[in-house]
Design a protein around this motif. Structure first.
Motif, PDB file in Angstrom:
ATOM      1  N   GLU A   1      -1.917  -1.790   9.354  1.00  0.00           N
ATOM      2  CA  GLU A   1      -1.014  -1.820  10.511  1.00  0.00           C
ATOM      3  C   GLU A   1      -1.073  -0.494  11.258  1.00  0.00           C
ATOM      4  N   GLU A   2      -1.055   0.615  10.507  1.00  0.00           N
ATOM      5  CA  GLU A   2      -1.109   1.928  11.153  1.00  0.00           C
ATOM      6  C   GLU A   2      -2.412   2.095  11.913  1.00  0.00           C
TER       7      GLU A   2
ATOM      8  N   ASN B   1      -4.835   0.646  19.118  1.00  0.00           N
ATOM      9  CA  ASN B   1      -4.154   0.284  20.368  1.00  0.00           C
ATOM     10  C   ASN B   1      -3.720   1.511  21.129  1.00  0.00           C
TER      11      ASN B   1
ATOM     12  N   SER C   1      -4.500  -0.290  13.044  1.00  0.00           N
ATOM     13  CA  SER C   1      -4.670  -1.163  14.211  1.00  0.00           C
ATOM     14  C   SER C   1      -3.769  -0.692  15.344  1.00  0.00           C
ATOM     15  N   SER C   2      -2.601  -0.138  14.980  1.00  0.00           N
ATOM     16  CA  SER C   2      -1.738   0.411  16.028  1.00  0.00           C
ATOM     17  C   SER C   2      -2.378   1.652  16.639  1.00  0.00           C
TER      18      SER C   2
END
Lengths: 405, 191
Positions: B129-130, B136, B132-133
């Motif tokens: 999650e970290e 982004n 992929s964020s």
């Protein structure tokens, strides 16, 4: 972009002034009706007083009042990393400082932004929204809220809401006073030494104004808040470059069957991304008193955007879908070449029970529960008032330490 | 009207004109400085996110290593791309190296699909999650940087502000281009 913000600010000031005229006019007329022509000044002063006090309150702590009234809790990165990351992504894309993040304890999917200026802004989303949307959809919704902050809509909505509140309050008090306490009014007017005829005409005018003023103010309020929803949708796409994310988020919110948001009321309704009071099957009803544009229309506009993600592309899609004039200020529509991007997120698990469990889990995390994962696959959810230092897994009887930090 | 009066009026007009020009130059100069600072700020934001990506990679590799014993090549590709990206000096070089690192990461994530145990690991999910964020955030800060740069470049190239830009040597900034063709097709790495 800057042009849009400038025009938006000017419109806000204009609208607030018009609403102030409604409020002050109402005050003057009521004053005159109660105690003759001399009372006009007094009524004006009282109305001004109410307005100044309410505006000061809303300036100093309006956002805190709204957040508390909506049952929102401030959260950190650890409670919901994805939400926090998505808000951070949108704040980077918009070049704004990171707003405070709140989660609302409610299974109905919805979201709003509030605050005085971009530096003191807050974004609040419901637990239901987090459980039901995937990453791209959440990004679309947060982008919409971030656009409200970027366009300086948040202060306007707060101030206009307060103004509307004071007009409604004033006219309600007056009309009810007329209904139940007609005697006291007669005493005042005869004390003024005027003939009964003049006072009666003033009284009728006052009643008509007291009925019309709230409606007028409301129409002004709604006209601009609807336009702002379109603009925030356009802003969201400009930030995320992915119209389908917001479109499918709106679709999910519209088709959701959870009970309506418990903590919303008439004054806070225009703040939310989707009107919290809309019932099923009413989406095509676009009347003057609606705070939000019909959701089906918003979705169709977003899905009509195939050329690019700029404000101009949104405006073109808007004209295509609604067959009416654009809602954008023409001078803000400079040519920008902004490409759309592909979907990125995985499909969200659509199972109902799983989503409901997620809503519960998010709320437990917000309320300070500690989550422990046991080696046997069991997740232990420890409430914040659990006092022992260890806990035993009910399935495999492993003993875990409870770390309270 | 005497010649003295006419001369005085002409002098006053010239002085007023000069004053206007000076005010314009000062105003434009200040606008340029503000814009340049915004561009620099947007650039440093990219730097922050790229650094974060570099910091997360050892974490990712460490979490995944135990599960993916036979994928040494994939790990090496990531580690090498990371080293190259950290050593890049110019904007153009950084763009190229970061593009390559993005490619290596998305290949890695494709390989991860073959390891269901790893995909269920809580620590791995958190790092994922970290990461992929962060991907982004890199894309969004690049977007914000390019927006600012376009605005700045337009202003220093347009007449008459380009004259002021020339005097104080404000120069055009480079856009942050993504060089890897694969990443251009799908600007975001999807996990």
């Amino acid at each position: 972009m800057w042009e849009l913000i400038r025009i938006n600010k000017r419109n806000s000031v204009l609208l607030l002034m018009l609403m102030a005229v409604c409020l002050l006019g109402l005050g003057a007329v009521i004053g005159m009706a109660i105690s003759g022509p001399d009372g006009g000044m007094l009524g004006l002063m009282i109305a001004t007083g109410i307005w100044v006090v309410l505006t000061l309150i809303s300036f100093s702590s309006g956002d805190q009042i709204l957040l508390a009234a909506s049952n929102a809790t401030a959260v950190t990165h650890d409670v919901h990393p994805q939400l926090f990351n998505v808000v951070e992504e949108m704040s980077i894309a918009s070049g704004l400082p990171m707003p405070k993040v709140y989660i609302i304890n409610d299974p109905a999917p919805n979201a709003f932004a509030t605050g005085r200026n971009p530096k003191s802004a807050s974004v609040a989303v419901t637990a239901g929204l987090l459980a039901k949307l995937n990453r791209d959809e959440l990004q679309g919704v947060v982008g919409h809220e971030m656009s409200h902050i970027l366009h300086r809509d948040i202060l306007f909505v707060t101030l206009a809401g307060i103004m509307l509140g004071s007009v409604v309050l004033l006219s309600q008090v007056f009309l009810r006073g007329m209904m139940y306490g007609g005697g006291s009014r007669r005493r005042y007017s005869s004390g003024g030494g005027k003939g009964g005829g003049g006072a009666a005409i003033l009284l009728i005018i006052a009643i008509v104004v007291a009925i019309l003023a709230p409606i007028m103010t409301q129409l002004l309020y709604f006209a601009l808040s609807r336009r702002r929803e379109y603009l925030a949708d356009a802003g969201s796409v400009r930030l995320t470059r992915y119209p389908e994310g917001l479109a499918s988020a709106l679709e999910k919110i519209a088709n959701d069957r959870a009970p309506q948001l418990a903590s919303a009321n008439k004054v806070t309704a225009p703040m939310f991304i989707v009107n919290p009071f809309k019932k099923m099957g009413q989406w095509n009803l676009s009347d003057l008193t609606s705070t939000h544009p019909p959701i089906s229309e918003r979705i169709r506009i977003l899905r009509n955007m195939s050329q690019g993600a700029s404000l101009k592309d949104y405006s073109d899609a808007f004209v295509n879908v609604t067959k009416s004039r654009t809602v954008m200020p023409v001078s803000a529509l400079t040519k920008e070449d902004i490409a759309l991007r592909q979907a990125s997120a995985e499909a969200k698990n659509e199972q109902k029970e799983k989503q409901l469990r997620q809503v519960g889990d998010i709320m437990r995390k917000v309320n300070g529960f500690i989550f422990l994962t046991c080696a046997c696959g069991m997740t232990l959810k420890i409430p914040p008032n659990y006092s022992a230092a260890t806990v035993e897994c009910p399935r495999c009887h492993t003993v875990h330490n409870v770390n309270k930090t | 009207m005497s010649i003295g009066m006419i001369a005085l009026i002409v002098l006053l007009v010239i002085a007023a004109g000069l004053l206007l020009v000076i005010l314009y130059v000062i105003g434009t100069y200040n606008v340029f400085v503000g814009l340049r600072n915004q561009v620099d700020n947007a650039w440093s934001q990219i730097d922050v996110q790229l650094k974060r990506r570099h910091d997360l990679i050892p974490n990712l590799v460490e979490t995944a290593k135990g599960y993916m014993k036979h994928e040494r090549g994939t790990f090496e590709a990531i580690t090498n791309a990371r080293a190259q990206a950290m050593g890049a000096k110019t904007v153009a070089d950084a763009g190229k190296a970061e593009g390559a690192l993005g490619d290596a990461l998305s290949k890695f994530m494709l390989v991860v699909e073959n390891y269901p145990d790893l995909k269920a690991n809580q620590n791995f999910l958190a790092v994922q999650e970290e990461l992929s964020s962060t991907e982004n955030k890199i894309a969004f800060s690049r977007q914000a940087y390019n927006d600012q740069t376009m605005f700045f470049n337009n202003r220093i190239q347009m007449f008459p502000s380009n004259i002021v830009a020339g005097i104080f040597s404000f120069t055009k900034r480079d856009f942050f281009e993504v060089s890897a063709a694969a990443e251009r097709e799908a600007p975001k790495v999807s996990f």
